[in-house]
Motif scaffolding. Structure first.
Motif, PDB file in Angstrom:
ATOM      1  N   ASP A 158       1.419 -10.455   9.452  1.00 24.59           N
ATOM      2  CA  ASP A 158       1.943  -9.488   9.806  1.00 24.59           C
ATOM      3  C   ASP A 158       3.414  -9.198   9.421  1.00 24.59           C
ATOM      4  N   ASP A 159       3.936 -10.198   8.546  1.00 19.03           N
ATOM      5  CA  ASP A 159       5.290 -10.321   7.745  1.00 19.03           C
ATOM      6  C   ASP A 159       5.545  -9.707   6.741  1.00 19.03           C
ATOM      7  N   PRO A 160       6.391  -8.048   7.519  1.00 19.25           N
ATOM      8  CA  PRO A 160       6.644  -7.184   6.089  1.00 19.25           C
ATOM      9  C   PRO A 160       7.020  -7.502   4.511  1.00 19.25           C
ATOM     10  N   ASP A 161       8.045  -9.151   4.575  1.00 21.72           N
ATOM     11  CA  ASP A 161       8.392  -9.378   3.963  1.00 21.72           C
ATOM     12  C   ASP A 161       7.604 -10.665   2.697  1.00 21.72           C
ATOM     13  N   ARG A 162       6.618 -11.377   3.230  1.00 18.97           N
ATOM     14  CA  ARG A 162       5.410 -11.942   2.550  1.00 18.97           C
ATOM     15  C   ARG A 162       4.396 -10.277   2.163  1.00 18.97           C
ATOM     16  N   LEU A 184      14.377  -5.059  -4.764  1.00 13.47           N
ATOM     17  CA  LEU A 184      14.699  -4.407  -3.715  1.00 13.47           C
ATOM     18  C   LEU A 184      14.128  -5.724  -2.415  1.00 13.47           C
ATOM     19  N   VAL A 185      15.431  -5.704  -1.860  1.00 14.38           N
ATOM     20  CA  VAL A 185      15.419  -6.788  -0.345  1.00 14.38           C
ATOM     21  C   VAL A 185      14.941  -6.315   0.721  1.00 14.38           C
ATOM     22  N   ASP A 186      14.955  -5.020   1.034  1.00 10.42           N
ATOM     23  CA  ASP A 186      14.792  -4.502   2.680  1.00 10.42           C
ATOM     24  C   ASP A 186      12.691  -3.977   2.518  1.00 10.42           C
ATOM     25  N   PRO A 187      12.097  -5.257   3.322  1.00  7.85           N
ATOM     26  CA  PRO A 187      10.787  -5.328   3.035  1.00  7.85           C
ATOM     27  C   PRO A 187      10.285  -3.697   2.944  1.00  7.85           C
ATOM     28  N   LEU A 188      11.149  -3.299   3.739  1.00 16.24           N
ATOM     29  CA  LEU A 188      10.183  -1.031   4.504  1.00 16.24           C
ATOM     30  C   LEU A 188      10.360  -0.947   3.641  1.00 16.24           C
ATOM     31  N   GLU A 189      11.488  -0.704   2.347  1.00 17.46           N
ATOM     32  CA  GLU A 189      11.116   0.437   0.651  1.00 17.46           C
ATOM     33  C   GLU A 189      10.663  -0.519  -0.229  1.00 17.46           C
ATOM     34  N   ARG A 190      10.085  -1.954   0.092  1.00 15.89           N
ATOM     35  CA  ARG A 190       9.293  -2.077  -0.945  1.00 15.89           C
ATOM     36  C   ARG A 190       7.662  -1.910  -0.434  1.00 15.89           C
ATOM     37  N   LEU A 191       7.403  -1.765   1.147  1.00 15.57           N
ATOM     38  CA  LEU A 191       5.825  -1.294   1.571  1.00 15.57           C
ATOM     39  C   LEU A 191       6.411   0.263   1.221  1.00 15.57           C
ATOM     40  N   GLU A 192       7.178   1.203   1.003  1.00 12.32           N
ATOM     41  CA  GLU A 192       7.177   3.168   0.967  1.00 12.32           C
ATOM     42  C   GLU A 192       6.611   2.405  -0.060  1.00 12.32           C
ATOM     43  N   GLN A 193       7.520   2.107  -1.243  1.00 15.61           N
ATOM     44  CA  GLN A 193       6.591   2.472  -2.872  1.00 15.61           C
ATOM     45  C   GLN A 193       5.623   1.548  -2.819  1.00 15.61           C
ATOM     46  N   LEU A 194       5.443   0.721  -2.510  1.00 17.75           N
ATOM     47  CA  LEU A 194       3.402   0.870  -2.531  1.00 17.75           C
ATOM     48  C   LEU A 194       3.211   1.395  -1.994  1.00 17.75           C
ATOM     49  N   ALA A 195       3.012   1.946  -0.762  1.00 17.46           N
ATOM     50  CA  ALA A 195       2.196   2.847  -0.166  1.00 17.46           C
ATOM     51  C   ALA A 195       2.127   4.500  -0.895  1.00 17.46           C
ATOM     52  N   GLY A 196       3.119   4.992  -1.758  1.00 14.63           N
ATOM     53  CA  GLY A 196       2.921   5.784  -2.752  1.00 14.63           C
ATOM     54  C   GLY A 196       2.657   5.512  -3.493  1.00 14.63           C
ATOM     55  N   LEU A 197       2.159   4.502  -4.437  1.00 16.99           N
ATOM     56  CA  LEU A 197       1.636   4.164  -4.953  1.00 16.99           C
ATOM     57  C   LEU A 197       0.018   4.100  -5.366  1.00 16.99           C
ATOM     58  N   ILE A 198      -0.213   3.862  -3.854  1.00 20.92           N
ATOM     59  CA  ILE A 198      -1.717   3.301  -3.221  1.00 20.92           C
ATOM     60  C   ILE A 198      -2.103   5.437  -3.729  1.00 20.92           C
ATOM     61  N   GLU A 199      -1.045   5.576  -2.343  1.00 18.11           N
ATOM     62  CA  GLU A 199      -1.788   7.629  -1.788  1.00 18.11           C
ATOM     63  C   GLU A 199      -2.267   8.139  -3.556  1.00 18.11           C
ATOM     64  N   ARG A 200      -0.745   8.036  -4.517  1.00 16.64           N
ATOM     65  CA  ARG A 200      -0.945   8.742  -5.556  1.00 16.64           C
ATOM     66  C   ARG A 200      -1.629   8.065  -6.745  1.00 16.64           C
ATOM     67  N   GLU A 201      -2.661   7.199  -6.334  1.00 14.37           N
ATOM     68  CA  GLU A 201      -3.949   6.584  -6.834  1.00 14.37           C
ATOM     69  C   GLU A 201      -5.409   6.643  -6.301  1.00 14.37           C
ATOM     70  N   LEU A 202      -5.230   7.189  -5.153  1.00 16.26           N
ATOM     71  CA  LEU A 202      -5.839   7.624  -4.485  1.00 16.26           C
ATOM     72  C   LEU A 202      -6.681   8.780  -4.250  1.00 16.26           C
ATOM     73  N   ALA A 203      -5.520   9.564  -4.576  1.00 19.64           N
ATOM     74  CA  ALA A 203      -5.261  10.892  -4.988  1.00 19.64           C
ATOM     75  C   ALA A 203      -6.257  11.316  -6.260  1.00 19.64           C
ATOM     76  N   ARG A 204      -5.883  10.467  -7.045  1.00 16.94           N
ATOM     77  CA  ARG A 204      -6.356  11.319  -8.207  1.00 16.94           C
ATOM     78  C   ARG A 204      -8.031  10.242  -8.717  1.00 16.94           C
ATOM     79  N   ARG A 205      -8.620  10.594  -7.658  1.00 19.50           N
ATOM     80  CA  ARG A 205     -10.084   9.843  -7.974  1.00 19.50           C
ATOM     81  C   ARG A 205     -10.362  10.965  -6.261  1.00 19.50           C
ATOM     82  N   ARG A 206      -9.595  11.712  -5.708  1.00 17.98           N
ATOM     83  CA  ARG A 206     -10.526  12.122  -4.767  1.00 17.98           C
ATOM     84  C   ARG A 206      -9.425  13.963  -4.948  1.00 17.98           C
ATOM     85  N   PRO A 207      -9.812  14.575  -3.948  1.00 16.48           N
ATOM     86  CA  PRO A 207      -8.779  15.794  -4.531  1.00 16.48           C
ATOM     87  C   PRO A 207      -8.414  16.295  -2.785  1.00 16.48           C
ATOM     88  N   VAL A 208      -8.761  15.976  -2.158  1.00 17.82           N
ATOM     89  CA  VAL A 208      -7.965  15.293  -0.424  1.00 17.82           C
ATOM     90  C   VAL A 208      -8.425  14.172   0.049  1.00 17.82           C
TER      91      VAL A 208
END
Length: 807
Positions: A158-162, A184-208
């Motif tokens: 549950d620790d955002p940083d870890r 990126l010291v702020d965990p929220l910024e790192r999580l946003e980067q990772l979320a966008g990374l995963i969403e774009r990869e999933l979008a490449r494999r599914r139309p929606v």
């Protein structure tokens, strides 16, 4: 996660470890191979100070300008192992993000002053964790990334940083992007980067892509990562499919297929930048490169095999016959029946052991591979290194299979007697499994850790001597002894093989050199001293160099009409200088107290003069000339026999108490041992005590007993060749060796007479001549001063002299 020690919290300077291709996130571990001197010193300094070190990456991935990123990771050295080649295998555990304030590269090890970068965890970061966790689960179901074990850890974190650092370690492979996430010291910024990374990869494999409903949406920011960053996941999957296809085509046994399938699945789940991925990939490639089902058809045609042996080797008739017998059995009973026989060619260097093995492979139509065993003292060289060690690799047997590209090659185990033993194990013991047909069907190399079938491999070994081999290993070998060449055979080998080869090597016309028979004779006797022909080939190479130099100096080339150079003994001495070898101790006249013994060495037979001096003294027997223990025992046994028969030679019963005897074996720098000098010792002792000269045209060999019997000895062929090489007219040998007479070269026996003796008396009858001075006072007897005085010759001595005149 590892924690900081009190010293680390208040420290201002840390050792600095600069990497080229790895970014370490806090809370994660990495295993690295350290070989650079500055990195080595940084790790050692951290261990000495029991402190952490700072891990950073070169700014451009290279070491050219020594620029490093300003944000790195404070890490703990968890484990250090010294590997081969002065390399370190280091396991590091990330602790905290740090920013470099100053770098000192001038000291014994690089150091840096840093400040710690502490994360600011907000409630929005905890909400982002839930959303990214759901996205990671969907990504794992579609792509297999991250692996199942990492996903289970993420579900309980549950620790955002870890959470962000652990997911970034698993998903992001691009080095610049990993560094960007580290900064990126702020965990929220790192999580946003990772979320966008995963969403774009999933979008490449599914139309929606349906957005997850388990958590509040997190506003995404424009991403700066390279396009299709997760294409490495596709590459990993494609690599796994390619390896599975190779596995299906290689024909490996089911147990091996099952094991490699597990390794491929494990590799597919690993980050490609991880050190373990490289180890696993190398292991899989090694196993797949083994020829599990590739086999060379064997053809056994005795006529063709005989032609190949005759083409490649002159002489060695008995060896050729034995090899043809072996091939005939294989032709009748099939390949598997011969797999239990391991031929071992035993003989001096240069007699053709390796070329015989190559000829066998050619006759069978198999591929030929050599495994050099000389100087090996580590058992892992045979069985392989375990994969837990850095730089591990398979053993030499498996490597030979890979080089051959077939599972039934001819593997030559060269220099088997040069194996050594130390604390790393016994390689000779490891070979027991390799050469045993009952065990090598399931030979397990430590690196492969799967059984390999060696039963279809034809193993052939070579050795200079079987004596150094352990008895269990000797029991698995069928020794074929090659004792050396006669002078006639050396001359023919030189004419047919060595000289044409050297002419071609030196760019000379085919018939540029012609040696007369006397030149060949002097070249072999005066410029070489060996049982084989290697030194002879070197001397022929020296002749070719001289002729090549003459051609260049005269402005000629291979087609320039150079006249044939006829080499006589005078030309030979002008080109090669004086002959370096002269036979030792062969006197043209009989001498008192000197007998010529014969010895057999790994280099061939040799003449061993035995000299004895009798002098007034107190009954001491001294043996010099690096005589071994067995030879010294033979000297004592010879003296005991002479003392027991003193009356027969006209010696006083107590002669040994009033004189000293000195036995010397010339060439004292060379060690000598063995029982076969016993008969020569008796002859020399009796000659020195009675004053009767010893025939100088005969050599003598044989072991004696206290009862005067002459026992058989080994190496008779080598000793006969040594006697011929010394220019002697004959030799005395034990009658127990008479059965070997049929194996002696006919060209030698025509020139050299072998006298077979059963007792010491027979040998003395043949070897001793009448004393040079005679008197009418009777038989020889010791004088009062401990010397001897001459007497009449016995009838047996007269008969010996008349029947065997000195030559």
């Amino acid at each position: 996660m590892a924690s900081l020690s009190r010293a680390d919290v208040y420290a201002s300077r840390y050792p600095l470890l600069i990497l080229q291709s790895a970014v370490l996130f806090p809370g994660n571990a990495v295993t690295l191979a350290i070989g650079r001197a500055e990195a080595f010193r940084a790790v050692e300094l951290a261990r000495q100070q029991q402190a952490a070190l700072v891990v950073v990456v070169y700014a451009d991935g290279r070491r050219g300008d020594q620029l490093v990123h300003q944000v790195g990771t404070l890490a703990r050295v968890a484990e250090v192992q010294l590997q081969a080649g002065q390399r370190l295998q280091v396991r590091l555990e990330g602790l905290r993000r740090v920013r470099l304030l100053a770098v000192d590269m001038a000291g014994a090890a690089p150091q840096a002053r840093v400040e710690q970068l502490l994360p600011n965890v907000t409630p929005a970061a905890f909400a982002a964790v839930e959303r990214v966790r759901a996205l990671a689960g969907e990504l794992q179901r579609q792509l297999g990334l991250p692996d199942g074990e990492t996903l289970r850890v993420l579900e309980t974190t549950d620790d955002p940083d870890r959470f962000a650092d652990l997911l970034a370690t698993q998903l992001v492979r691009d080095l610049p992007y990993r560094q960007r996430l580290l900064e990126l010291v702020d965990p929220l910024e790192r999580l946003e980067q990772l979320a966008g990374l995963i969403e774009r990869e999933l979008a490449r494999r599914r139309p929606v892509v349906e957005p997850p409903t388990a958590a509040a949406p997190v506003p995404s920011r424009p991403s700066a990562e390279p396009a299709a960053l997760l294409d490495e996941a596709n590459e990993a999957r494609e690599e796994a499919e390619r390896l599975r296809r190779r596995l299906a085509e290689c024909g490996a046994p089911p147990a091996v297929v099952e094991r490699i399938e597990q390794e491929i699945d494990r590799l597919a789940r690993m980050p490609q930048s991880a050190a373990e991925a490289t180890v696993a990939r190398t292991y899989i490639e090694t196993v797949l490169s083994i020829p599990w089902a590739v086999e060379t058809p064997e053809t056994v045609e005795l006529a063709r095999a005989r032609a190949i042996l005759e083409r490649d080797h002159f002489g060695l008739e008995q060896v050729k016959e034995r090899l043809l017998d072996y091939l005939a059995v294989r032709a009748l009973t099939g390949e598997q029946s011969g797999s239990g026989t391991v031929l071992c060619f035993v003989g001096p260097p240069g007699v053709g052991k390796t070329s015989l093995a190559r000829s066998i492979a050619e006759a069978l139509g198999r591929r030929f591979v050599t495994v050099s065993l000389g100087g090996i003292r580590d058992e892992a060289e045979i069985r392989g290194h375990r994969r837990t060690y850095l730089g591990a690799y398979p053993g030499r047997i498996v490597e030979a299979l890979r080089r051959a590209g077939t599972r039934n090659p001819v593997i030559l185990l060269d220099e088997l007697d040069k194996l050594a033993t130390d604390y790393r194990g016994d390689p000779a013991a490891a070979l027991l499994e390799v050469l045993d047909p009952e065990q090598n069907r399931h030979f397990v190399d430590h690196y492969l850790d799967v059984p390999v079938d060696l039963s279809r491999v034809l193993f052939i070994a070579t050795a200079n001597s079987l004596a150094p081999l352990p008895r269990p290993l000797r029991d698995r070998l069928e020794a074929i002894v090659i004792e050396g060449y006669t002078e006639d055979e050396k001359r023919e080998i030189g004419r047919r093989h060595l000289l044409p080869r050297q002419l071609a090597v030196h760019g000379l016309p085919e018939r540029a050199l012609e040696l007369t028979d006397t030149a060949w004779h002097e070249l072999i006797r005066g410029y070489t001293r060996e049982a084989g022909v290697r030194e002879l080939e070197r001397q022929l190479a020296a002749l070719c160099r001289k002729v090549a130099r003459e051609m260049v100096e005269r402005g000629l080339n291979a087609n320039g009409g150079l006249p044939r150079r006829r080499v006589t003994p005078a030309v030979l001495r002008r080109y090669l200088g004086p002959a370096p070898y002269q036979e030792l101790g062969v006197s043209p006249e009989p001498q008192v107290g000197v007998a010529y013994g014969l010895g057999a060495t790994p280099l061939g037979g040799t003449l061993v003069p035995v000299e004895v001096l009798a002098m007034p003294g107190r009954g001491q027997l001294q043996v010099t000339g690096q005589a071994g223990e067995v030879l010294q025992e033979s000297a004592r046994a010879a003296l005991s026999w002479v003392r027991a028969h003193a009356g027969h030679f006209g010696l006083a019963p107590d002669f040994a108490e009033r004189m000293d005897l000195h036995v010397h074996l010339p060439e004292g720098a060379l060690p000598k041992d063995g029982p076969s000098a016993g008969l020569a010792l008796v002859v020399a002792l009796v000659s020195a005590l009675t004053g009767r000269p010893v025939r100088s045209d005969l050599a003598v060999t044989g072991e004696i007993t206290l009862r005067g019997r002459v026992l058989p000895v080994g190496g008779l062929r080598q000793k006969v060749l040594a006697a011929q090489r010394a220019g002697l007219g004959g030799l005395l040998a034990p009658a127990g060796n008479r059965a070997e007479a049929a194996r002696l070269p006919a060209t030698v026996t025509r020139r050299l007479t072998v006298h077979w003796v059963e007792t010491v008396e027979q040998a003395l009858e043949l070897m001793l001549l009448a004393p040079p001075e005679q008197s009418s006072s009777g038989v020889l007897s010791p004088s009062s001063e401990g010397g001897v005085k001459a007497g009449k010759r016995s009838r047996s001595t007269e008969a010996s002299r008349d029947s065997h005149p000195h030559r």
